[in-house]
Motif scaffolding. Structure first.
Motif, short mmCIF file in Angstrom:
data_model
loop_
_atom_site.label_atom_id
_atom_site.label_comp_id
_atom_site.label_asym_id
_atom_site.label_seq_id
_atom_site.Cartn_x
_atom_site.Cartn_y
_atom_site.Cartn_z
N MET A 99 0.85 -1.17 0.00
CA MET A 99 0.00 0.00 0.00
C MET A 99 0.89 1.24 0.00
SD MET A 99 -2.71 1.30 2.95
CE MET A 99 -3.54 -0.25 2.93
N GLU A 158 -2.18 6.18 -0.14
CA GLU A 158 -3.36 5.36 0.11
C GLU A 158 -3.58 5.16 1.60
OE1 GLU A 158 -5.17 0.98 -1.14
OE2 GLU A 158 -3.16 1.55 -1.80
N ARG A 159 -2.51 4.94 2.34
CA ARG A 159 -2.63 4.76 3.80
C ARG A 159 -3.20 6.01 4.46
NH1 ARG A 159 2.44 2.39 6.58
NH2 ARG A 159 1.65 0.65 5.37
N ARG A 179 -6.96 6.33 3.54
CA ARG A 179 -7.80 5.37 4.28
C ARG A 179 -7.93 5.75 5.75
NH1 ARG A 179 -6.72 -0.76 2.12
NH2 ARG A 179 -7.27 -0.35 -0.06
#
Length: 70
Positions: A1, A5-6, A9
């Motif tokens: 990831m 993206e982390r 999210r």
């Protein structure tokens, strides 16, 4: 990831855990609501300054945005 993206999210997760809309979070952090959505959709790479504003608005440590999912 990817890190982007982390962050996206974790931002969405933290916001939803607090039951705060994107609009309300943006208002509290004094940033544009569209920007919050674009960060959550990974369209923008957010600056450290804006991460700090969002963390303050959510009442969390900025490091929470980088936390790996459990």
């Amino acid at each position: 990831m990817s890190l982007r993206e982390r962050v996206a999210r974790n931002l969405r997760r933290l916001r939803q855990e607090k039951s705060i809309s994107q609009e309300e979070l943006a208002h509290r952090a004094q940033i544009n609501r569209n920007y919050v959505g674009m960060v959550e959709r990974e369209e923008y790479s957010i600056s450290v300054d804006k991460l700090e504003k969002l963390a303050d608005a959510l009442g969390v440590d900025p490091a929470e945005f980088f936390r790996s999912e459990a």
